[in-house]
Scaffold this active site. Structure first.
Site, short mmCIF file in Angstrom:
data_model
loop_
_atom_site.label_atom_id
_atom_site.label_comp_id
_atom_site.label_asym_id
_atom_site.label_seq_id
_atom_site.Cartn_x
_atom_site.Cartn_y
_atom_site.Cartn_z
N SER A 68 -24.13 -2.42 -19.98
CA SER A 68 -25.00 -1.95 -18.89
C SER A 68 -26.42 -1.85 -19.42
O SER A 68 -26.64 -1.54 -20.60
CB SER A 68 -24.55 -0.56 -18.43
OG SER A 68 -25.50 -0.01 -17.54
N TYR B 242 -22.44 7.96 -20.57
CA TYR B 242 -22.07 6.58 -20.20
C TYR B 242 -22.98 5.58 -20.91
O TYR B 242 -22.51 4.58 -21.47
CB TYR B 242 -22.17 6.47 -18.68
CG TYR B 242 -22.13 5.08 -18.09
CD1 TYR B 242 -20.92 4.44 -17.84
CD2 TYR B 242 -23.31 4.42 -17.73
CE1 TYR B 242 -20.89 3.18 -17.25
CE2 TYR B 242 -23.28 3.17 -17.14
CZ TYR B 242 -22.07 2.55 -16.91
OH TYR B 242 -22.04 1.30 -16.33
P1 NAP Z 1 -16.47 -0.32 -9.62
O1 NAP Z 1 -16.69 -1.07 -8.36
O2 NAP Z 1 -16.43 1.17 -9.59
O3 NAP Z 1 -15.17 -0.88 -10.31
C1 NAP Z 1 -14.70 -0.33 -11.50
C2 NAP Z 1 -13.42 -1.05 -11.88
O4 NAP Z 1 -12.98 -0.50 -13.13
C3 NAP Z 1 -12.31 -0.86 -10.86
O5 NAP Z 1 -11.64 -2.09 -10.70
C4 NAP Z 1 -11.40 0.17 -11.51
O6 NAP Z 1 -10.03 0.03 -11.18
C5 NAP Z 1 -11.61 -0.12 -12.99
N1 NAP Z 1 -11.33 1.02 -13.86
C6 NAP Z 1 -11.90 2.26 -13.81
N2 NAP Z 1 -11.38 3.03 -14.78
C7 NAP Z 1 -10.46 2.28 -15.43
C8 NAP Z 1 -9.57 2.51 -16.51
N3 NAP Z 1 -9.51 3.68 -17.14
N4 NAP Z 1 -8.77 1.49 -16.91
C9 NAP Z 1 -8.81 0.31 -16.29
N5 NAP Z 1 -9.61 0.02 -15.25
C10 NAP Z 1 -10.42 1.01 -14.83
O7 NAP Z 1 -17.61 -0.64 -10.68
P2 NAP Z 1 -18.42 -1.97 -11.07
O8 NAP Z 1 -19.84 -1.67 -10.79
O9 NAP Z 1 -17.80 -3.19 -10.57
O10 NAP Z 1 -18.26 -1.88 -12.66
C11 NAP Z 1 -17.73 -2.91 -13.45
C12 NAP Z 1 -18.37 -2.84 -14.81
O11 NAP Z 1 -19.77 -3.08 -14.70
C13 NAP Z 1 -18.23 -1.48 -15.48
O12 NAP Z 1 -17.99 -1.63 -16.87
C14 NAP Z 1 -19.59 -0.84 -15.26
O13 NAP Z 1 -19.88 0.12 -16.22
C15 NAP Z 1 -20.48 -2.05 -15.36
N6 NAP Z 1 -21.80 -1.93 -14.78
C16 NAP Z 1 -21.98 -1.80 -13.43
C17 NAP Z 1 -23.25 -1.68 -12.94
C18 NAP Z 1 -23.53 -1.54 -11.47
O14 NAP Z 1 -24.70 -1.30 -11.09
N7 NAP Z 1 -22.56 -1.69 -10.59
C19 NAP Z 1 -24.35 -1.70 -13.79
C20 NAP Z 1 -24.14 -1.83 -15.14
C21 NAP Z 1 -22.86 -1.95 -15.62
P3 NAP Z 1 -9.44 0.52 -9.74
O15 NAP Z 1 -10.00 -0.44 -8.71
O16 NAP Z 1 -7.97 0.41 -9.85
O17 NAP Z 1 -9.93 1.91 -9.55
#
Ligand code: NAP
Length: 248
Positions: A143, A157
Site C-alpha cells: 500500500s 496497517y
Molecule cells: P476489500 O475489498 O476489503 O477486500 C479484502 C479482501 O481480503 C477480501 O476478499 C477479504 O475476504 C480478504 N481478507 C480479509 N482478511 C483476510 C484474512 N485474514 N485472510 C484471508 N483473506 C482475508 O479490500 P481491497 O481494497 O480489495 O484490498 C486488497 C488489498 O489491497 C489489501 O491487501 C489492501 O491492504 C490493499 N490495498 C487497498 C487499497 C485501497 O485503496 N483499496 C490501497 C492500498 C492497498 P472476504 O471477502 O472473505 O471478507
C-alpha cells in the site's frame, strides 16, 4: 495453454476479485481464498470459469498456518502452482496510535504481514527449483500507506505494509536463483470496501482532490499491474515495488 495455477488470497472482493478475473482472461487457472464472504468468492470463481479458467475456492484465513497449508494443497490439486498474489488485507477503524488496542494491532500485523509471509513460504515450496518446481512469480499487494505512514488513520496497517515491502526486497534476492520473481504493487486510493471497514465509506471521494491525477483508482487498474508482474513480459523484473496510485 494454461499459464499454470495462481493463488489469489482474498480473491472474492475488491482488488483480489478484479485480479482473479484478469488472470483468468490471461489464461491462468485460479485458486482463490475467502474468509467472510463465500458468496462473493463463488461469484468471482464462476466468472473466471466463464472466461475459461479452472478454479478452486478455499476458505482460508491467511494468518492461520493450517489454513494456508490447506489453500496451497487445493491449488496444487488444480495443477502446477506458478503464481501467488498476496492480496488479502484488512485494517481496523481509523484511530490515532495513542488509542490503539493491542489486539487490533496484533490482528493487523497477523493478516497483512504474517499472512503474506506464510503464503510466500508456501508458494516458494510449491514453485522453487530447489523444491522440484519449475519457478514462478509472487506479487505482494502492499500500500502507498507504507510510504505515507497512515497518520490519524492506521499507522499499524502502514507499518505492516512497510514490512511487506521489505519481504518483497528480501525474498526476491533469496529466491532469484530458484527461478522465482518477487515484486509488489503499492495501490493508492482504490474504490473497494476496505475504506468502509476503516469507518469511512466516502474516503476515496474525500481524498481524491489530493491525488495528482485528481481521482481514485479502480480495482481493475491495480489488477493490470499485478497481471503484468506475473507475466513473462516482466521476466527481468524482481524485487521491484510498483506504485499504482495516480501520483499520490
Ligand atoms: P476489500 O475489498 O476489503 O477486500 C479484502 C479482501 O481480503 C477480501 O476478499 C477479504 O475476504 C480478504 N481478507 C480479509 N482478511 C483476510 C484474512 N485474514 N485472510 C484471508 N483473506 C482475508 O479490500 P481491497 O481494497 O480489495 O484490498 C486488497 C488489498 O489491497 C489489501 O491487501 C489492501 O491492504 C490493499 N490495498 C487497498 C487499497 C485501497 O485503496 N483499496 C490501497 C492500498 C492497498 P472476504 O471477502 O472473505 O471478507
Amino acid at each position: 495453454m494454461s499459464q499454470g495455477v495462481c493463488v489469489v488470497t482474498g480473491g472474492g472482493r475488491g482488488i483480489g476479485a478484479a485480479t482473479c478475473l484478469r488472470l483468468a482472461r490471461d489464461g491462468w487457472d485460479v485458486c482463490l481464498s475467502w474468509t467472510s464472504r463465500e458468496d462473493a468468492a463463488a461469484r468471482v470463481a464462476a466468472a473466471c470459469r466463464d472466461a475459461g479458467a479452472r478454479t478452486a475456492v478455499v476458505r482460508a484465513d491467511v494468518s492461520r498456518e493450517s489454513d494456508v497449508t490447506a489453500l496451497f494443497a487445493a491449488a496444487t490439486e488444480l495443477g502446477p502452482v506458478r503464481g501467488l498474489v498476496n492480496n488479502a488485507g484488512s485494517l481496523g477503524r481509523q484511530s490515532r496510535v495513542e488509542d490503539l488496542e493491542a489486539a487490533r494491532v496484533e490482528r493487523t500485523v497477523a493478516v497483512n504481514l504474517v499472512g503474506a509471509i506464510l503464503c510466500a513460504r508456501a508458494a516458494v515450496r510449491a514453485m522453487s527449483t530447489r523444491w522440484g518446481g519449475s519457478g514462478g512469480a509472487i506479487v505482494n499487494v502492499s500500500s502507498r500507506a507504507a510510504v505515507l505512514g497512515g497518520p490519524e488513520e492506521y499507522v499499524d496497517y502502514a507499518a505492516a505494509k512497510a514490512g511487506v515491502d521489505a519481504l518483497t526486497v528480501g525474498l526476491a534476492k533469496e529466491v532469484a536463483a530458484d527461478r522465482i520473481r518477487v515484486n509488489a504493487v503499492r495501490p493508492g486510493l482504490i474504490r473497494t470496501d476496505i475504506h468502509a471497514s476503516g469507518g469511512e465509506p466516502g474516503r476515496v471521494d474525500r481524498l481524491a482532490p489530493s491525488v495528482p491525477m485528481g481521482r481514485g483508482g479502480e480495482p481493475e487498474e491495480v489488477a493490470a499491474s499485478v497481471a503484468w508482474l506475473l507475466s513473462a513480459e516482466s521476466s527481468y523484473v524482481t524485487g521491484s515495488i510498483l506504485d499504482v496510485a495516480g501520483g499520490r
